[in-house]
Design a protein around this motif. Sequence first.
Motif, PDB file in Angstrom:
ATOM      1  N   ILE A 409       0.643  -1.238   0.135  1.00  0.00           N
ATOM      2  CA  ILE A 409       0.153  -0.016  -0.096  1.00  0.00           C
ATOM      3  C   ILE A 409       0.801   1.243   0.104  1.00  0.00           C
ATOM      4  CG2 ILE A 409      -2.017  -1.258   0.999  1.00  0.00           C
ATOM      5  CD1 ILE A 409      -1.191  -0.152   3.642  1.00  0.00           C
ATOM      6  N   GLY A 410       1.950   1.256  -0.397  1.00  0.00           N
ATOM      7  CA  GLY A 410       2.932   2.472  -0.395  1.00  0.00           C
ATOM      8  C   GLY A 410       3.940   2.268   0.644  1.00  0.00           C
ATOM      9  N   VAL A 411       4.804   3.386   0.442  1.00  0.00           N
ATOM     10  CA  VAL A 411       5.946   3.467   1.268  1.00  0.00           C
ATOM     11  C   VAL A 411       5.337   4.138   2.705  1.00  0.00           C
ATOM     12  CG1 VAL A 411       8.483   4.249   1.668  1.00  0.00           C
ATOM     13  CG2 VAL A 411       7.708   3.374  -0.265  1.00  0.00           C
ATOM     14  N   PRO A 412       5.626   3.937   3.693  1.00  0.00           N
ATOM     15  CA  PRO A 412       5.300   4.583   4.947  1.00  0.00           C
ATOM     16  C   PRO A 412       5.905   6.138   5.247  1.00  0.00           C
ATOM     17  CG  PRO A 412       6.411   2.691   5.834  1.00  0.00           C
ATOM     18  CD  PRO A 412       6.076   2.625   4.128  1.00  0.00           C
ATOM     19  N   VAL A 413       7.134   6.107   4.829  1.00  0.00           N
ATOM     20  CA  VAL A 413       8.083   7.526   5.000  1.00  0.00           C
ATOM     21  C   VAL A 413       8.790   7.444   4.080  1.00  0.00           C
ATOM     22  CG1 VAL A 413       9.419   8.626   6.632  1.00  0.00           C
ATOM     23  CG2 VAL A 413       7.861   7.099   7.480  1.00  0.00           C
ATOM     24  N   LYS A 414       8.494   8.480   3.005  1.00  0.00           N
ATOM     25  CA  LYS A 414       9.624   8.213   1.825  1.00  0.00           C
ATOM     26  C   LYS A 414      10.044   9.859   1.944  1.00  0.00           C
ATOM     27  CE  LYS A 414       6.239   9.258  -1.797  1.00  0.00           C
ATOM     28  NZ  LYS A 414       5.777   8.450  -2.894  1.00  0.00           N
ATOM     29  N   GLY A 415      11.076   9.926   1.063  1.00  0.00           N
ATOM     30  CA  GLY A 415      11.870  11.266   1.054  1.00  0.00           C
ATOM     31  C   GLY A 415      13.270  11.162   0.835  1.00  0.00           C
ATOM     32  N   PHE A 416      14.032  12.375   1.259  1.00  0.00           N
ATOM     33  CA  PHE A 416      15.540  12.268   1.236  1.00  0.00           C
ATOM     34  C   PHE A 416      16.269  12.921   2.402  1.00  0.00           C
ATOM     35  CE2 PHE A 416      14.354  15.945  -1.356  1.00  0.00           C
ATOM     36  CZ  PHE A 416      15.032  16.943  -0.862  1.00  0.00           C
ATOM     37  N   TYR A 417      17.364  12.631   2.410  1.00  0.00           N
ATOM     38  CA  TYR A 417      18.140  13.280   3.505  1.00  0.00           C
ATOM     39  C   TYR A 417      19.569  13.642   2.908  1.00  0.00           C
ATOM     40  CZ  TYR A 417      21.599  13.259   7.284  1.00  0.00           C
ATOM     41  OH  TYR A 417      22.668  13.423   8.358  1.00  0.00           O
ATOM     42  N   GLN A 418      19.875  15.106   2.938  1.00  0.00           N
ATOM     43  CA  GLN A 418      21.037  15.371   2.618  1.00  0.00           C
ATOM     44  C   GLN A 418      21.872  16.252   3.488  1.00  0.00           C
ATOM     45  OE1 GLN A 418      19.932  18.119  -0.508  1.00  0.00           O
ATOM     46  NE2 GLN A 418      19.499  16.570  -2.118  1.00  0.00           N
ATOM     47  N   LEU A 419      23.118  15.759   3.696  1.00  0.00           N
ATOM     48  CA  LEU A 419      24.045  16.448   4.445  1.00  0.00           C
ATOM     49  C   LEU A 419      25.218  16.895   3.804  1.00  0.00           C
ATOM     50  CD1 LEU A 419      25.031  17.291   7.587  1.00  0.00           C
ATOM     51  CD2 LEU A 419      25.772  15.050   7.831  1.00  0.00           C
ATOM     52  N   SER A 420      25.892  18.028   4.006  1.00  0.00           N
ATOM     53  CA  SER A 420      26.974  18.741   3.285  1.00  0.00           C
ATOM     54  C   SER A 420      27.727  19.636   4.403  1.00  0.00           C
ATOM     55  CB  SER A 420      26.797  19.261   2.029  1.00  0.00           C
ATOM     56  OG  SER A 420      28.112  19.774   1.540  1.00  0.00           O
ATOM     57  N   MET A 421      29.190  19.047   4.511  1.00  0.00           N
ATOM     58  CA  MET A 421      30.009  19.780   5.504  1.00  0.00           C
ATOM     59  C   MET A 421      30.385  21.124   4.756  1.00  0.00           C
ATOM     60  SD  MET A 421      30.038  17.907   7.991  1.00  0.00           S
ATOM     61  CE  MET A 421      31.326  18.995   8.948  1.00  0.00           C
ATOM     62  N   VAL A 422      29.919  22.369   5.159  1.00  0.00           N
ATOM     63  CA  VAL A 422      30.284  23.515   5.009  1.00  0.00           C
ATOM     64  C   VAL A 422      31.447  23.940   5.362  1.00  0.00           C
ATOM     65  CG1 VAL A 422      27.801  24.048   4.476  1.00  0.00           C
ATOM     66  CG2 VAL A 422      28.863  24.424   6.551  1.00  0.00           C
ATOM     67  N   SER A 423      31.801  23.244   6.495  1.00  0.00           N
ATOM     68  CA  SER A 423      33.405  23.564   7.026  1.00  0.00           C
ATOM     69  C   SER A 423      33.653  22.588   7.937  1.00  0.00           C
ATOM     70  CB  SER A 423      33.423  24.947   8.061  1.00  0.00           C
ATOM     71  OG  SER A 423      32.648  24.734   8.998  1.00  0.00           O
ATOM     72  N   GLU A 424      34.847  22.355   8.491  1.00  0.00           N
ATOM     73  CA  GLU A 424      35.333  21.309   8.992  1.00  0.00           C
ATOM     74  C   GLU A 424      34.492  20.782  10.309  1.00  0.00           C
ATOM     75  OE1 GLU A 424      39.308  20.631  11.784  1.00  0.00           O
ATOM     76  OE2 GLU A 424      39.999  20.674   9.723  1.00  0.00           O
ATOM     77  N   ASN A 425      33.921  21.779  10.968  1.00  0.00           N
ATOM     78  CA  ASN A 425      33.024  21.711  11.806  1.00  0.00           C
ATOM     79  C   ASN A 425      31.732  21.873  11.944  1.00  0.00           C
ATOM     80  OD1 ASN A 425      35.562  20.684  13.661  1.00  0.00           O
ATOM     81  ND2 ASN A 425      36.233  22.528  13.503  1.00  0.00           N
ATOM     82  N   GLU A 426      31.028  22.353  10.638  1.00  0.00           N
ATOM     83  CA  GLU A 426      29.833  22.577  10.546  1.00  0.00           C
ATOM     84  C   GLU A 426      29.199  21.785   9.520  1.00  0.00           C
ATOM     85  OE1 GLU A 426      27.048  26.429  10.084  1.00  0.00           O
ATOM     86  OE2 GLU A 426      29.207  26.652  10.424  1.00  0.00           O
ATOM     87  N   GLY A 427      28.073  21.289   9.295  1.00  0.00           N
ATOM     88  CA  GLY A 427      27.438  20.599   8.538  1.00  0.00           C
ATOM     89  C   GLY A 427      26.096  21.220   8.176  1.00  0.00           C
ATOM     90  N   ALA A 428      25.529  21.376   6.749  1.00  0.00           N
ATOM     91  CA  ALA A 428      24.141  22.075   6.512  1.00  0.00           C
ATOM     92  C   ALA A 428      23.433  20.751   6.105  1.00  0.00           C
ATOM     93  CB  ALA A 428      24.237  22.888   5.591  1.00  0.00           C
ATOM     94  N   PHE A 429      22.066  20.280   6.568  1.00  0.00           N
ATOM     95  CA  PHE A 429      21.325  19.293   6.169  1.00  0.00           C
ATOM     96  C   PHE A 429      19.933  19.518   5.790  1.00  0.00           C
ATOM     97  CE2 PHE A 429      20.592  19.811  10.697  1.00  0.00           C
ATOM     98  CZ  PHE A 429      19.518  19.956  10.964  1.00  0.00           C
ATOM     99  N   LEU A 430      19.453  18.642   5.136  1.00  0.00           N
ATOM    100  CA  LEU A 430      17.985  19.016   4.845  1.00  0.00           C
ATOM    101  C   LEU A 430      17.272  17.657   4.925  1.00  0.00           C
ATOM    102  CD1 LEU A 430      15.847  20.664   3.445  1.00  0.00           C
ATOM    103  CD2 LEU A 430      16.723  20.155   1.274  1.00  0.00           C
ATOM    104  N   PHE A 431      15.788  17.748   5.209  1.00  0.00           N
ATOM    105  CA  PHE A 431      15.052  16.409   5.298  1.00  0.00           C
ATOM    106  C   PHE A 431      13.771  17.061   4.285  1.00  0.00           C
ATOM    107  CE2 PHE A 431      17.368  15.190   8.960  1.00  0.00           C
ATOM    108  CZ  PHE A 431      17.393  13.631   8.539  1.00  0.00           C
ATOM    109  N   LYS A 432      13.201  16.326   3.454  1.00  0.00           N
ATOM    110  CA  LYS A 432      12.228  16.544   3.001  1.00  0.00           C
ATOM    111  C   LYS A 432      11.366  15.169   2.845  1.00  0.00           C
ATOM    112  CE  LYS A 432      12.291  20.655   0.118  1.00  0.00           C
ATOM    113  NZ  LYS A 432      12.101  21.154  -1.438  1.00  0.00           N
ATOM    114  N   LEU A 433      10.515  14.901   3.684  1.00  0.00           N
ATOM    115  CA  LEU A 433       9.749  13.613   3.959  1.00  0.00           C
ATOM    116  C   LEU A 433       8.242  13.637   3.642  1.00  0.00           C
ATOM    117  CD1 LEU A 433      11.473  12.507   7.199  1.00  0.00           C
ATOM    118  CD2 LEU A 433      12.165  12.091   4.999  1.00  0.00           C
TER     119      LEU A 433
END
Length: 626
Positions: A409-433
């Motif tokens: 009956i379809g996927v219960p939770v679908k979408g994507f997750y992205q994480l990119s390190m913008v510096s050595e000690n900081e990361g930017a992330f994005l969820f769209k679910l």
Amino acid sequence: MPTSCSIRALWILNNQDTVVFSRRFLVVERRWSVACKKANVSSSSLPTDSELAAAFAERKKREGSARGYGIRVKQSIEGSDSWVDDPIMRHIVSLHVKKEENEEDHTFWPLILHAKGQYYILVLPLVEPDYLRAYSTICKRSDCGNGVGVDGNLSSLLLQLPCITGLRRIFIFLCRAFMVAHVLGDIITLDLPEPEVVVSAGPSVGGLLDSLTGSIGISARPKPVAPPVAASTNSTAIGGGSSTSDLPKIGPRNPDKDALRSFISTAMPFGTPLDISYPNITAIRTNGFSPADIPPVDSKQPAWKPYLYKGKQRLLFTIHEIVNAAMYDRDEIPDSLSILGQVNCRAELEGLPDVLFPLTGLDSKRIEILSFHPCAQVPEQGGGDKQAVMFSPPLGNFVLLRYQAPCSIGVPVKGFYQLSMVSENEGAFLFKLSLMEGYKAPLTMEFCTVSMPFPRRKVISFEGTPSIGTVSYTKHSVEWKIILSGRGVGAKSIEANFPGTVKFAPWKSQSPVDFGSVQGVDEDSDTEIEQVNNMVNVEEFLMEKMNKHLPAVDLEEPFCWNAYNYAKVSFKMAGTSLSGMTIDPKSVNIFPSVKVPVEYSNQVHSGDYILWNTLGKCPVAATPAN
């Protein structure tokens, strides 16, 4: 020698390598002596408790831990378990016992090793002397003992043992002897789980198994109350890259020796395991029998039902499903989703009835039945969308069948997750679910949580506001609670977005380390690492490495999840199954005919439900071309 499993002796040791309980079966030992004479092999008597404890402690020192390496490493010596170079030797071990009276060395094998709580359980089954002789040869061979194309390897030898059963293709599991070890471990740690069956609220029906599970009734007549046994529910959790050490965990200080003696004398008299169901054995010893327990003369009472139920009758089914998924959000890698399910049952029925019901949708829903309970009578499946199942139910909760299927009956939770390190000690992330897209009532999602683990980095702060839910963080993870527990949401599509940044503590470096055959350069982000020389065994070292998010090439296990970045989704749903497996209460028939209420429920839990970082590396299995 008979093909059934018999036990020569068993021992229970604590984490101080002291024998706290032992039992030797003289009848089986006499059979061993007779077999040795026929084979012209010298027979060694069973070790004393002190001799076995000394041999076990020596093996732990030689092999690095109680279970050992499982593969040949630089520390392996000829004749040791790791010299055999087969991971099964972490569970089927040998002990070289030095007899106190003559200082001679004697080898005892195969010893089933099971760790539970703070205890180690060792079970020595009866095997042909020729098998012991063959093992003595294998553990002294110069080449790796399990090489491809090599004759006489350990796995082929184990498949021939009557006390061990082969499972198709991959695994070799111990049969009755291993089951004995597990039951003994459950008894001494008071860990006796039952499959979960969801019941409607109502008063308890009382009786025998009320004293065992607090909710199941078997007999209405007054009897002494048995000690309560806590029931546990089925759940599946994953720990990205974490590993379980074989060191016993903290448990009760002393085992209940009376309970052990009582169980052994009833479940395996003279060393031959018969009924090793602890609830059955406890029920028999606690309550005894009365004329009311005598079955009808024309019915044969099965071994799994030593008592006849007396009381209010009802029949309960619960379909419990675990959803595993790997979501990549990449054109070149397809997402995967599978369901492992089981039908749990509890039949509070008087007498010895048979229950018949149809399974429907097997072909159209692509449901594959994996196994049935021994009480079930199932005709060979010749295709088609329907299959009839008849069973004579045992007492208490039990798993009637297990199956696997795709999601219908379809996927219960679908979408994507992205994480990119913008510096050595900081990361930017994005969820769209997207949650429950296309789902309809009566499905509900009771809770949903997404966690981002960072085992190698220490989280010091994060910024960002999700479109729904709340966010918190710990030392090594960020947790997004989309649907809070207790605030379930009905079957409606939910869009959930969460952009943000996460900041980590600065990096620190660590010098290369070397432990046996495992080498690697590690960088610790936040915590001071113990030197490898101070670690108890190689497993702790490997676990430490995995928890530091090392590249996969540096690990003995190349598919370690901590070599990659991912998010883990946890949820629970109710209302219907995702596979399409259903049971129609109106189609359930009971013979002899009797009117009994039939209750039916569903539970769906997430298992290994992983969102791989779209912008990072990820593991994937290659699909063979058709």
